[in-house]
Structures are given as C-alpha cells and as structure tokens.
Design a protein around this motif. Sequence first.
Motif, mmCIF file in Angstrom:
data_model
loop_
_atom_site.group_PDB
_atom_site.id
_atom_site.type_symbol
_atom_site.label_atom_id
_atom_site.label_comp_id
_atom_site.label_asym_id
_atom_site.label_seq_id
_atom_site.Cartn_x
_atom_site.Cartn_y
_atom_site.Cartn_z
ATOM 1 N N SER A 136 1.947 2.201 -0.851
ATOM 2 C CA SER A 136 1.311 2.115 0.464
ATOM 3 C C SER A 136 -0.068 1.473 0.325
ATOM 4 O O SER A 136 -0.945 2.004 -0.359
ATOM 5 C CB SER A 136 1.173 3.501 1.089
ATOM 6 N N GLN A 153 -2.877 3.885 1.589
ATOM 7 C CA GLN A 153 -3.166 4.979 0.660
ATOM 8 C C GLN A 153 -3.844 4.463 -0.602
ATOM 9 O O GLN A 153 -4.757 5.095 -1.137
ATOM 10 C CB GLN A 153 -1.862 5.708 0.290
ATOM 11 N N SER A 186 1.124 -2.056 -6.596
ATOM 12 C CA SER A 186 1.927 -1.554 -5.484
ATOM 13 C C SER A 186 3.291 -1.043 -5.930
ATOM 14 O O SER A 186 4.064 -0.566 -5.112
ATOM 15 C CB SER A 186 2.117 -2.657 -4.437
#
Length: 231
Positions: free
Chosen positions: A11, A14, A35
């Motif tokens: 995310s 996040q 990621s």
Amino acid sequence: MTLNCVVVDDSAIQRLSIVKLVENHPNLNLIAEYSSALETKNGLNTHQVDLIFLDIEMPVLNGFELLDVLNNKPQIIFVTGKTEYAFKAFNYDATDYLHKPITRERFNVSVEKALEQHKLIQDFNEEEGEHIFVKSNLKKRKVYIKDIKWIEALGDYVKLVTEETSLVVLSTMKSFEKELPENKFLRIHKSYIVNLDKIDRYNSKNVEVGAYEIPLSRNKKTLLVDALNNI
C-alpha cells in the motif's frame, strides 16, 4: 548508532506513513522502500540492511514467505493491520509487531528495541571474535576471520583455507570478497585473496603464507605494499 532500514508494504499510503516516521527518527537511515516482497528480496542483495519494517499481507509473496527465502535476515519489525499474526510473527524472531495505524510514540518504542538488539549483537560479536558463516557440504559453518589464511578460486566454487582445515564453498570470488573486511584482506591475483595478517614474506612474484607460495599479480604489488603499511 544508526540502523540502515527498508520499508516494505504494497500500500503506497501505508508505506508513505512509515517512511515519514523513519525519516524523522535520528537513529534510522532509510535505504529503500519496496512495494512487494519480490522487490525486497532483490534489493537486499545490493544493500546492507539492519532492519526491515515489513507488511505481512502482500500479493504473490507475503511477509512470512519472504523471510523463509532470505539467507541472512536483518531484524524484522512487522507492520500490519491485523492482530492474528502476532504469535506467528514472534516465531520468526521478530523484534516487534506494530499494529496499524501506528503512533509516533509506539513507533519510537519499537525502534528502541531494535537499537538495543543491534547493540547486543555487536557486543556479542566483539567478545566472540569477528566471523562469517559459509555453507560447505550442505552445512552452515562458522569461520573466524582471524583463522582464514587465503581464499582460492575453483571454477564456480572457492576454497577457503584456514588454520585448521579447507572448505569448498559455492561462490564467486567477487561475491566472497564482499563478505570479508576490506582492511584485512586483499585480492592479490585473479584466483587468490589473502589475509594480510598471515603474510610472512613477499617478492615481485609471490606471497608466502607459512610454507605456501601464492602468486602475486604484477599490478597488485603496489596495492599490497600500501595495504601492509596500513595494517
């Protein structure tokens, strides 16, 4: 004390929130952010990392599966939105387990744990003696740096010669050279890396380590002289 760290979360939002916390902490140095677990696995081959802030639920390869394929694991602080993984996380020797959303106070407590653990590891290594682990005959073996005499290229393998034995390890010379302290070892020939402390004599063609003569490349002699003068 500063810990080199990476942030892993699929995310972007996040990941950004953790990156900001890392960048604002005086004892953390952000090396990279990833990621996916696959990106992380490849990135760890080129970076020296002390700490990973690791999400668990990611596509293709989750956080636990990433740790299963890593040979040398840094410290791990799991970062997840679910509490049910906590028990499993500590089976992976996690330094801590952060539940999203993360407050700065809780983040700082977690980093403090990592700093304490890092110091314990450093203190232990200093007491025990500097060493590396190598895989030979399907077994991981601890080899003390001070015991290594030289390393010799053997095709797709290298032969590690110590005070007591010789070990054949699947590795290239270039890769193995990165495992050794630069100020203690020197590649004096395309097929040989020697422990500078073990050199008894040398001339323009050879280096003597005990009763053994190791070839010295012509273009390496100046480097050897400089290295020996700086021990």
